[in-house]
Design a protein around this motif. Structure first.
Motif, PDB file in Angstrom:
ATOM      1  N   PRO A 275       0.824  -1.210   0.000  1.00 17.99           N
ATOM      2  CA  PRO A 275       0.000   0.000   0.000  1.00 17.99           C
ATOM      3  C   PRO A 275       0.860   1.263   0.000  1.00 17.99           C
ATOM      4  CG  PRO A 275      -0.902  -1.611   1.520  1.00 17.99           C
ATOM      5  CD  PRO A 275       0.423  -2.153   1.057  1.00 17.99           C
ATOM      6  N   GLN A 276       0.507   2.194  -0.875  1.00 16.74           N
ATOM      7  CA  GLN A 276       1.301   3.408  -1.045  1.00 16.74           C
ATOM      8  C   GLN A 276       0.968   4.407   0.058  1.00 16.74           C
ATOM      9  OE1 GLN A 276       0.168   4.141  -5.266  1.00 16.74           O
ATOM     10  NE2 GLN A 276       2.357   4.093  -5.659  1.00 16.74           N
ATOM     11  N   GLU A 277       1.848   4.527   1.015  1.00 19.60           N
ATOM     12  CA  GLU A 277       1.618   5.439   2.123  1.00 19.60           C
ATOM     13  C   GLU A 277       1.685   6.878   1.632  1.00 19.60           C
ATOM     14  OE1 GLU A 277       3.428   6.268   6.603  1.00 19.60           O
ATOM     15  OE2 GLU A 277       3.753   4.345   5.593  1.00 19.60           O
ATOM     16  N   PRO A 278       0.708   7.721   2.013  1.00 15.08           N
ATOM     17  CA  PRO A 278       0.742   9.122   1.582  1.00 15.08           C
ATOM     18  C   PRO A 278       1.990   9.836   2.090  1.00 15.08           C
ATOM     19  CG  PRO A 278      -1.408   8.544   2.495  1.00 15.08           C
ATOM     20  CD  PRO A 278      -0.485   7.410   2.816  1.00 15.08           C
ATOM     21  N   SER A 279       2.384  10.863   1.380  1.00 18.13           N
ATOM     22  CA  SER A 279       3.503  11.692   1.828  1.00 18.13           C
ATOM     23  C   SER A 279       3.106  12.473   3.065  1.00 18.13           C
ATOM     24  CB  SER A 279       3.904  12.667   0.715  1.00 18.13           C
ATOM     25  OG  SER A 279       2.872  13.628   0.523  1.00 18.13           O
ATOM     26  N   ASP A 280       4.095  13.020   3.751  1.00 18.36           N
ATOM     27  CA  ASP A 280       3.806  13.848   4.915  1.00 18.36           C
ATOM     28  C   ASP A 280       2.873  14.999   4.572  1.00 18.36           C
ATOM     29  OD1 ASP A 280       5.055  12.485   6.921  1.00 18.36           O
ATOM     30  OD2 ASP A 280       6.487  14.064   7.423  1.00 18.36           O
ATOM     31  N   GLN A 281       3.101  15.630   3.411  1.00 23.49           N
ATOM     32  CA  GLN A 281       2.240  16.745   3.023  1.00 23.49           C
ATOM     33  C   GLN A 281       0.828  16.269   2.741  1.00 23.49           C
ATOM     34  OE1 GLN A 281       3.064  20.270   2.896  1.00 23.49           O
ATOM     35  NE2 GLN A 281       0.842  20.087   3.032  1.00 23.49           N
ATOM     36  N   ALA A 282       0.693  15.106   2.092  1.00 22.85           N
ATOM     37  CA  ALA A 282      -0.637  14.567   1.811  1.00 22.85           C
ATOM     38  C   ALA A 282      -1.368  14.200   3.101  1.00 22.85           C
ATOM     39  CB  ALA A 282      -0.524  13.351   0.900  1.00 22.85           C
ATOM     40  N   LYS A 283      -0.614  13.695   4.088  1.00 23.94           N
ATOM     41  CA  LYS A 283      -1.243  13.385   5.376  1.00 23.94           C
ATOM     42  C   LYS A 283      -1.758  14.663   6.047  1.00 23.94           C
ATOM     43  CE  LYS A 283       1.627   9.312   6.185  1.00 23.94           C
ATOM     44  NZ  LYS A 283       2.770   8.748   6.942  1.00 23.94           N
ATOM     45  N   ALA A 284      -0.953  15.692   6.035  1.00 23.18           N
ATOM     46  CA  ALA A 284      -1.378  16.969   6.624  1.00 23.18           C
ATOM     47  C   ALA A 284      -2.631  17.485   5.918  1.00 23.18           C
ATOM     48  CB  ALA A 284      -0.250  17.989   6.535  1.00 23.18           C
TER      49      ALA A 284
END
Length: 584
Positions: A275-284
């Protein structure tokens, strides 16, 4: 009713036991109030136009789920207060809860106090209870939960009670078909019975029940009319909750008890099946979006406790926590802004804009050097310090992160040694700024056996073994699987010592290298032997400190038969090899 979400391999953070609490949002129907030490909370209004108030003032739940230990409440609650958080959610309530309730009250924060019911935490979690026939379990919770309500109902930190967590969905791990429907009806009926008992003891705090999908709400509507409001955990789909409520014809408000960025069960897989974990910016951005959708359902959605104010520094902690290992992320500041606090003067985390494996390939050879290309900047111009870690969750379910030695080659190039065990791994780069902030990005790696020059003369040749597992899991795991050239099939022996696997090369043949690719069940001690007749054996290599993964040996041997003779297992299981390669 919407279809259930994709089955989770498991909630990324294990549910906290009673006493390791976390809290969420408050809401209640007009008849429900909360009163303690002069503090009154209630919901007034009519259908679609509810208002939560505390001491007569409007109260919108701006919450987070609680992860630290109760002992650390005084340490972390001031930070939550500084973020604009006014509510926390827990999953369990017991004798250890009082210090958290007291500390929360002292810092102007309310607690949604949870009660855990099996199988909590969604599919694959907890034990399977028969809610139709298990009167012992039902009587136990009907007795236990109200006792804690009696204990804490006058504590000024308590805002509301939350009975159960994701069990309506989770029951599909235990039952199917018509029986699943009967169990869901029985479970939500029990929730209603608990709710009535809580109300009889404490009419001044509302009661809700949390599940993992809005498809649970029809069961509550049918079987739990005494609930004061509904609750749901929803991540990437949180913006769909409003329409589900509208289409469901519900007559009670709701709160979101967990939300944030897309979870492991909601994202596509990458080329390695990870599973492609979202980037830090996408998580924010996920937290910002979630809060916008909650506040967009005015008069019905009474707030949210977003997931997760935790310091855990593991697989799930990196995916969701706002401050893993106590370091603040972009998501921390996104939540702070959502809750109305100014972050323009805060020192904020480094931002990793790219993370790639040098050479453009996600395949790396086991035990060999690899280089990560990292592009990171710090908005405050702070020097950045790196750390490289890996995780084997998609191999063995481990949630732990392992810090790796690495060499900083400069220019964002970080050289490290790939794991010794083939399969899909995750590699993480952590960038810190020296001011308590961290940026973290991750990619999957496909670790493959090292390339051996020469021909594998064992491939496809007849193989035999002292034993093999005929069934269970991916078996039958015959001896031939170790020489078929397929990296996903394996030989597996009985769970005893000694055990052996041998290949018949057909004629007396010289070889110079042996490569063994172990499954998780490896040999701690073994020998590599040759024979001309399959009876008399000569040892060409002895190993006494095996640790699994890939074993590569330059050896000099000649014989028709080559054997791996295991004398001590590295685990409580048997011996298991994906590959037994013999090279000339």
């Amino acid at each position: 009713m919407t279809p259930p979400p994709r089955i989770r391999s498991r909630r990324l953070l294990a549910p906290l036991a009673a006493g390791a609490l976390t809290v969420g949002m408050l809401a209640a129907l007009p008849a429900a109030t909360a009163h303690a030490a002069g503090s009154v909370a209630k919901v007034t209004g009519a259908q679609g136009n509810w208002q939560l108030s505390v001491d007569g003032q409007p109260y919108q739940i701006k919450g987070l789920t609680w992860g630290p230990s109760v002992a650390d409440a005084d340490k972390y609650l001031p930070d939550l207060q500084s973020m604009g958080v006014n509510t926390i959610r827990t999953w369990g309530t017991d004798a250890s809860s009082k210090p958290l309730f007291d500390s929360a009250a002292a810092h102007g924060i309310k607690v949604i106090a949870g009660f855990w019911l099996q199988p909590g935490g969604g599919p694959g979690s907890g034990g399977c209870v028969n809610y139709l026939t298990d009167t012992t379990y039902k009587n136990q919770v009907l007795d236990e939960f109200p006792k804690w309500v009696q204990t804490y109902k006058d504590n000024p930190g308590v805002l509301m009670w939350d009975v159960g967590n994701e069990s309506v969905l989770g029951l599909q791990n235990c039952y199917s078909g018509d029986e699943l429907e009967r169990q869901r009806d029985a479970y939500t009926t029990l929730v209603n019975d608990i709710t009535k008992k809580i109300h009889s003891i404490d009419p001044n705090h509302p009661v809700t029940s949390t599940d993992a999908w809005v498809g649970a709400w029809p069961y509550y509507k049918k079987n739990a009319p005494d609930l004061d409001l509904y609750a749901v955990n929803s991540y990437n789909a949180v913006c769909d909750v409003k329409s589900a409520w509208q289409q469901g014809g519900y007559t009670k408000p709701y709160i979101i008890t967990e939300t944030g960025p897309a979870g492991e069960w909601e994202v596509p897989d990458d080329a390695n099946g990870v599973p492609q974990e979202p980037s830090d910016q996408a998580k924010a951005d996920g937290y910002t979006k979630a809060w916008g959708c909650v506040t967009g359902h005015k008069g019905v959605a009474l707030g949210a406790t977003m997931f997760h104010y935790g310091t855990e520094y593991d697989f799930g902690g990196i995916w969701f926590n706002l401050l893993p290992a106590g370091q603040k992320r972009l998501s921390y500041y996104a939540v702070k802004r959502s809750y109305g606090k100014d972050t323009s003067h805060d020192n904020t985390p480094p931002v990793i804009s790219a993370l790639d494996v040098e050479g453009g390939s996600a395949n790396v050879q086991a035990g060999r050097d690899a280089v990560l290309d990292v592009r990171a900047t710090d908005p405050n111009g702070d020097p950045i310090t790196y750390e490289v870690l890996d995780n084997s969750n998609y191999l063995d379910g481990s949630k732990q992160l392992v810090s790796l030695p690495f060499t900083d080659l400069g220019g964002g190039r970080l050289k490290f040694t790939a794991p010794d065990r083939p399969g899909a791994w995750k590699v993480y780069v952590k960038a810190t700024d020296g001011h308590g902030n961290v940026g973290v990005e991750t990619r999957s790696l496909k670790v493959v056996p090292p390339v051996v020059n020469g021909t594998d003369i064992a491939r496809g040749k007849p193989a035999t073994a002292s034993s093999f597992q005929a069934s269970y899991g991916d078996c039958p795991c015959t001896a031939a699987n170790a020489v078929d050239g397929n990296p996903t099939t394996r030989w597996a022996s009985d769970w005893s010592d000694p055990q052996w696997l041998q290949v018949d090369l057909g004629t007396r043949t010289s070889f110079r290298h042996v490569q063994l690719v172990w499954e998780a069940s490896y040999a701690k001690a073994y020998t590599i032997q040759t024979s001309d007749d399959g009876q008399s054996w000569r040892t060409v290599r002895t190993v006494t400190d095996g640790n699994g993964g890939v074993d590569d040996f330059d050896v000099s041997g000649t014989g028709r038969y080559v054997r791996v003779d295991g004398t001590a297992r590295g685990t409580g299981y048997g011996y298991s090899l994906y590959s037994f390669g013999v090279y000339n």
